[in-house]
Design a protein around this motif. Structure first.
Motif, short mmCIF file in Angstrom:
data_model
loop_
_atom_site.label_atom_id
_atom_site.label_comp_id
_atom_site.label_asym_id
_atom_site.label_seq_id
_atom_site.Cartn_x
_atom_site.Cartn_y
_atom_site.Cartn_z
N ALA A 152 -7.74 -6.36 49.34
CA ALA A 152 -6.44 -5.13 47.97
C ALA A 152 -6.05 -4.72 49.58
O ALA A 152 -4.96 -4.03 48.71
N MET A 176 -3.59 1.48 44.76
CA MET A 176 -4.06 -0.01 43.81
C MET A 176 -5.17 -0.76 42.76
O MET A 176 -5.46 -0.93 41.90
N LEU A 177 -6.46 0.33 43.87
CA LEU A 177 -7.50 -0.09 43.02
C LEU A 177 -7.76 1.55 41.80
O LEU A 177 -8.00 0.90 40.77
N ARG A 182 -5.90 -0.15 39.56
CA ARG A 182 -6.48 -2.16 38.74
C ARG A 182 -7.80 -1.46 37.45
O ARG A 182 -7.76 -2.22 37.06
N GLU A 183 -8.46 0.40 38.21
CA GLU A 183 -9.30 0.44 37.41
C GLU A 183 -8.61 0.90 35.99
O GLU A 183 -9.20 1.19 34.78
N ARG A 197 -6.23 0.43 34.49
CA ARG A 197 -5.87 -1.54 34.08
C ARG A 197 -6.76 -2.38 32.84
O ARG A 197 -6.81 -2.78 32.01
N ARG A 198 -7.90 -1.94 33.77
CA ARG A 198 -9.06 -2.18 33.05
C ARG A 198 -9.86 -1.82 32.02
O ARG A 198 -9.89 -1.67 31.09
#
Lengths: 116, 456
Positions: free
Chosen positions: B21, B29-30, B33-34, B36-37
């Protein structure tokens, strides 16, 4: 209503304390029937600490007398307070209940009745 | 142990994914993703809160967990708050129509240990883990390879355990997936808590409806019984030349055992009767109703009061029963004032006149219903013009005030002594009012019956 049971030789002495009324009727009746079923046939009821007896209470007393007549046996009531004695006089039960002024007289009565 | 092996493998995998990643897109990106989560969890919460029905909710929880974790199956296992046992339902029919409940002992299997410890567990190879209960696996009928199991907690209380089983495409679940399942467990707990509250509410409403229905049924039956019972009584007031009569009856409950009766016997003679069955409520009411029928049947001008009482006594006495009734039964010659009466264990009647209120002290007989062969005897008195005869039951003298004192015979006599010259209706009304004031709202323990006969 409280109750204690004591054995004086062959006689069972039951002390009733408090009020014998519709609230305590069932419990008192069952306790008597348990003794009867266990084979106690000579019973003296000590009433010196019995404060009140209602018509429901009279039914319990009547049951003990009816049982003793029907099954063979003997019961007696002793040391009645004036208030309880008055209820028995007014209701006419004094005529058929074996009432005694002293414990000794009641013990002598039920002991003699059981014999022969 | 397989768990340790699993962990070692996972940490290598986690390291690899982090490295990848970082290399590919870095911190952005992280963050994405957070986000999205977060939005995934929000969507899950909304979905979980869409129902309060157990069947639907458990289905949604399982589907949500399967989708989010990419698992072949999932289960939600509830803790029974009363026993500490764990239980879950398994669809046994083709389309899940029938449901079988499986119960686990506290601490049994992986679900049990997770519920007991509150610690999540990630297992790579369930079949080789000592904590795995094959009992469950066998019953569910699905071979378990890998699994995640997290506690569902609300405050200090563990409501259940959420499991996902077998990662799709093989392999074990990741540490990140375990955290995701833990995150999902939070809204699951809220949804389950709401479901349990709703079920408790439904349960208590059901109980309330049942007890209310039973109470209403009983009350309407008692009302009917009261109507039947009062239909046995003559009216509350009556007159004939030389006599004014008034009576009242106040049962402590809907129905009761007090009763009164009066009836003309011809030749200017009047039968009066008032009594009290040695009980209250329905048993007394039934006994009283039977008694009223016997009194009417035996009331006969050619018999003395004691003979009527003896006849009734023979009819109602039984070996087995201890039910009895006290009763005053008299026959008044309205021309002469001569009253012949039989006192079957009843509380003393009063004669009220110029000499005040005096209790009758005649021969006492046994109440009726005790011994079929009991003897009964009569008494005689003569009423003078202007005198009243007062009959009552012990519910009057034993009416209690807030301190537990009785109204008593003395107060009764005192009150009656002030009633000379009053009409029967007035005496009954005043005495009832005095008793009510005395009791000052204290509950009435016994039925109260009262009858006043004014002569002349």
């Amino acid at each position: 209503m409280e109750m204690t049971v004591q054995q004086i030789e062959e006689v069972t002495v039951v002390t009733w304390r408090g009020r014998l009324d519709s609230a305590s009727m069932a419990q008192t009746e069952q306790a008597f029937l348990r003794l009867w079923d266990e084979g106690c046939r000579r019973i003296v009821f000590r009433l010196d600490e019995l404060e009140y007896v209602s018509s429901a209470g009279l039914r319990v007393m009547l049951l003990t007398v009816k049982k003793s007549r029907a099954d063979g046996g003997s019961v007696g009531f002793c040391l009645l307070r004036d208030t309880v004695r008055e209820v028995l006089d007014i209701s006419g039960f004094a005529q058929i209940f074996p009432l005694f002024d002293t414990l000794e007289a009641a013990l002598a009565h039920v002991s003699a009745q059981g014999e022969g | 142990m397989s768990l340790h092996k699993g962990r070692a493998k996972m940490s290598r995998k986690a390291w690899l994914s982090t490295a990848l990643a970082g290399a590919a897109a870095g911190a952005g990106m992280l963050l994405a993703r957070e986000r999205r989560r977060s939005s995934q969890l929000l969507a899950i919460s909304l979905r979980l809160n869409s129902t309060l029905r157990r069947g639907e909710l458990l289905q949604i929880i399982m589907e949500t967990a399967e989708e989010a974790l990419d698992a072949e199956a999932s289960s939600i296992i509830m803790v029974d708050a009363s026993t500490g046992e764990l239980y879950f339902e398994v669809a046994t029919g083709e389309r899940g129509g029938e449901v079988k409940q499986i119960r686990l002992q506290p601490g049994e299997g992986i679900a049990g240990s997770v519920a007991a410890s509150g610690q999540s567990v990630r297992i790579a190879d369930a079949a080789r883990d000592a904590r795995w209960s094959s009992r469950v696996s066998n019953r569910v009928g699905m071979p378990t390879r890998s699994m995640l199991c997290v506690p569902v907690r609300s405050g200090e209380r563990t409501l259940g355990v959420l499991q996902v089983i077998n990662r799709k495409g093989g392999g074990a679940f990741s540490q990140a997936q375990l955290r995701l399942l833990e995150d999902i467990a939070a809204p699951v707990a809220i949804a389950l808590e709401n479901m349990l509250l709703y079920e408790a509410l439904e349960q208590s409403m059901l109980q309330l409806r049942e007890t209310t229905a039973a109470k209403e049924r009983l009350e309407s039956e008692l009302k009917i019984a009261r109507e039947i019972q009062s239909s046995y009584l003559p009216g509350s007031s009556w007159r004939m030349p030389g006599v004014e009569l008034n009576a009242s009856l106040e049962p402590a409950r809907e129905v009761g055992g007090d009763f009164y009766h009066y009836q003309e016997l011809g030749d200017g003679r009047l039968l009066i009767c008032l009594g009290d069955v040695s009980d209250k409520g329905m048993p007394a009411a039934l006994f009283m109703s039977g008694l009223m029928i016997w009194i009417r049947a035996k009331a006969n001008g050619s018999l003395k009061p004691s003979q009527i009482v003896a006849h009734i006594n023979r009819e109602i006495s039984s070996e087995e029963s201890t039910m009895f009734a006290t009763m005053f039964l008299g026959i008044l010659d309205t021309a002469s004032g001569e009253l012949q009466y039989c006192d079957a264990g009843h509380c003393p009647a009063y004669v009220v006149g110029q000499q005040g209120a005096n209790a009758l002290t005649g021969h006492k007989n046994l109440p009726i219903g005790i011994f079929a062969d009991a003897d009964y005897a009569d008494n005689h008195i003569r009423l003078s013009a202007g005198e009243s005869l007062v009959l009552y039951t012990d519910g009057i003298t034993e009416a209690e005030d807030s301190a537990g004192h009785w109204f008593g015979a003395e107060r009764l006599a005192e009150q009656l002594s002030h009633s000379v010259g009053c009409s029967a209706e007035e005496i009954v009304f005043r005495l009832s009012e005095t008793i009510e004031l005395f009791a000052a709202g204290m509950p009435q323990h016994d039925d109260q019956a009262l009858m006043v006969l004014n002569y002349g």
